[in-house]
Scaffold this motif. Structure first.
Motif, PDB file in Angstrom:
ATOM      1  N   HIS A 227      53.507  32.797  34.982  1.00  0.00           N
ATOM      2  CA  HIS A 227      52.109  32.756  35.382  1.00  0.00           C
ATOM      3  C   HIS A 227      51.804  33.884  36.378  1.00  0.00           C
ATOM      4  O   HIS A 227      52.472  34.012  37.403  1.00  0.00           O
ATOM      5  CB  HIS A 227      51.803  31.405  36.044  1.00  0.00           C
ATOM      6  CG  HIS A 227      50.339  31.235  36.335  1.00  0.00           C
ATOM      7  ND1 HIS A 227      49.408  31.096  35.334  1.00  0.00           N
ATOM      8  CD2 HIS A 227      49.658  31.189  37.513  1.00  0.00           C
ATOM      9  CE1 HIS A 227      48.216  30.945  35.881  1.00  0.00           C
ATOM     10  NE2 HIS A 227      48.335  31.002  37.199  1.00  0.00           N
ATOM     11  N   GLY A 228      50.832  34.731  36.010  1.00  0.00           N
ATOM     12  CA  GLY A 228      50.426  35.817  36.898  1.00  0.00           C
ATOM     13  C   GLY A 228      51.175  37.112  36.650  1.00  0.00           C
ATOM     14  O   GLY A 228      50.839  38.114  37.225  1.00  0.00           O
ATOM     15  N   PRO A 232      46.468  39.112  37.750  1.00  0.00           N
ATOM     16  CA  PRO A 232      46.202  38.120  38.799  1.00  0.00           C
ATOM     17  C   PRO A 232      45.703  36.814  38.207  1.00  0.00           C
ATOM     18  O   PRO A 232      45.134  36.780  37.117  1.00  0.00           O
ATOM     19  CB  PRO A 232      45.132  38.796  39.650  1.00  0.00           C
ATOM     20  CG  PRO A 232      44.440  39.716  38.698  1.00  0.00           C
ATOM     21  CD  PRO A 232      45.495  40.215  37.767  1.00  0.00           C
ATOM     22  N   ASN A 233      45.940  35.756  38.910  1.00  0.00           N
ATOM     23  CA  ASN A 233      45.425  34.457  38.518  1.00  0.00           C
ATOM     24  C   ASN A 233      43.921  34.457  38.778  1.00  0.00           C
ATOM     25  O   ASN A 233      43.464  34.444  39.931  1.00  0.00           O
ATOM     26  CB  ASN A 233      46.116  33.360  39.339  1.00  0.00           C
ATOM     27  CG  ASN A 233      45.719  31.970  38.876  1.00  0.00           C
ATOM     28  OD1 ASN A 233      44.573  31.723  38.535  1.00  0.00           O
ATOM     29  ND2 ASN A 233      46.678  31.058  38.878  1.00  0.00           N
ATOM     30  N   LEU A 236      42.370  31.789  40.938  1.00  0.00           N
ATOM     31  CA  LEU A 236      42.575  31.994  42.370  1.00  0.00           C
ATOM     32  C   LEU A 236      41.632  33.062  42.909  1.00  0.00           C
ATOM     33  O   LEU A 236      41.074  32.949  44.016  1.00  0.00           O
ATOM     34  CB  LEU A 236      44.032  32.366  42.638  1.00  0.00           C
ATOM     35  CG  LEU A 236      44.469  32.439  44.099  1.00  0.00           C
ATOM     36  CD1 LEU A 236      44.240  31.102  44.801  1.00  0.00           C
ATOM     37  CD2 LEU A 236      45.940  32.860  44.196  1.00  0.00           C
ATOM     38  N   GLY A 327      47.569  42.405  41.482  1.00  0.00           N
ATOM     39  CA  GLY A 327      47.849  41.869  40.151  1.00  0.00           C
ATOM     40  C   GLY A 327      47.423  42.806  39.053  1.00  0.00           C
ATOM     41  O   GLY A 327      48.083  42.935  38.025  1.00  0.00           O
TER      42      GLY A 327
END
Length: 356
Positions: A227-228, A232-233, A236, A327
């Motif tokens: 994940h990520g 980037p997430n 978030l 990210g």
């Protein structure tokens, strides 16, 4: 040697062939010869010769059932062409035409040192038997198959000889382990002669001829990135942007309230407000100065809080922006994040926008 063979309509021929078939003394000696040390083969040969002699004696006296039994037991011990010929003769007498055809055919295939006249007489016996049975020539598409007639095995392909069967409905099969049998069903008349082809399925034959192709190894699907790892997430980033916007909005509201309180304590709102902080004679009105003081104190407190909220909003916005940019740099293609400074009343802020 005295001939004793009698066949229907062939008395003279039967007497001539009988001179060969019923040579009991000579035949017994030939069957008993085995050479080598004593043992089971020698014993079987001697027993076969004895039974053969018994059959000859019974045949001379017309006791054909006894002759047949003796010849058959001798045949089981030793499959000799001389026994086959005499057994076929007894079978013809008893109406066992299919068995007679099989045994006289064996004689014609295996006999050695036999005169052409005796062979001709044996062929006459075969013709007599074949007139009462059906003759099959079997061709099987695969070698090594077990051939059966009505469930009874008659040999292994290729047979290389004719097969004699009783007239009527017959089921012919060829079997190889692991494959579907090749089959044929026939209705045969006495004296009929027919060629039968038994062919296994082409698919089975092709699979047997061509070795199976090795299977390619199974490939496991590539593991999903953590994940990520590919950017980037975004949840978030969105949460950080929303929190930054909320903090900035709160700071703006506090600034507006602080400005309102400051105006309430100014000379414009309260005439002579500034004199409350002057020194010297002529002390100002206490009540009026107390109200001015409260408004100005409230204004200062709200300004201080709004500055703190602006600082927090800026820190949160910077952290969110840094996370988004970091990210995006780690992935080949990530969301584009744009930061635009904005003026919010007497303070300042940062506007974040992202696309993905």
């Amino acid at each position: 040697m005295a001939g004793v063979l009698r066949t229907s309509g062939r008395r003279a021929a039967g007497a001539a062939l009988g001179a060969f078939l019923c040579a009991a003394t000579v035949g017994a000696v030939a069957l008993a010869q085995s050479g080598g040390a004593p043992g089971a083969p020698c014993d079987d040969g001697a027993r076969a010769a004895s039974l053969y002699s018994e059959g000859v004696s019974a045949a001379r006296e017309g006791r054909w059932q006894e002759a047949y039994s003796a010849y058959l037991e001798a045949w089981k011990l030793k499959q000799h062409y001389q026994i086959a010929a005499n057994l076929a003769r007894a079978e013809l007498k008893l109406g066992k035409h299919r068995d007679a055809a099989e045994h006289i055919s064996f004689f014609l295939r295996e006999a050695e040192g036999v005169s052409e006249a005796d062979r001709a007489l044996a062929r006459q016996m075969l013709d007599e038997a074949r007139a009462r049975v059906a003759t099959l020539t079997l061709a099987v598409s695969r070698a090594g198959a077990t051939v059966l007639v009505d469930g009874a095995a008659v040999g292994t392909s290729p047979l290389g000889r004719e097969v004699y069967v009783e007239p009527g409905a017959r089921r012919i099969e060829a079997r190889i382990e692991g494959e579907r049998p090749a089959q044929a069903s026939l209705a045969l008349a006495p004296g009929a002669s027919q060629e039968v082809e038994l062919r296994f399925a082409e698919r089975a034959a092709a699979e047997a001829a061509i070795p199976p192709r090795p299977r390619a190894p199974l490939r496991r699907p590539a593991a999903a990135p953590e994940h990520g790892a590919s950017g980037p997430n975004m949840a978030l980033v969105a949460a950080g942007g929303a929190a930054t916007g909320l903090a900035a909005g709160t700071a703006v509201v506090l600034t507006v309230l602080a400005d309102r309180s400051a105006r309430s304590g100014s000379n414009a709102a309260v005439p002579g407000a500034d004199s409350c902080y002057a020194s010297g004679p002529g002390a100002p009105d206490h009540r009026r100065c107390l109200e001015v003081h409260e408004h100005r104190t409230e204004a200062a407190r709200l300004h201080n809080i709004s500055r703190g909220v602006f600082v927090a909003a800026g820190a949160l916005g910077a952290a969110t922006l840094g996370y988004a940019l970091y990210g995006a740099l780690r992935s080949d293609s990530g969301p584009a994040v744009t930061a635009v400074p904005v003026a919010l009343g007497p303070g300042a802020g940062v506007s974040l926008s992202a696309r993905w």
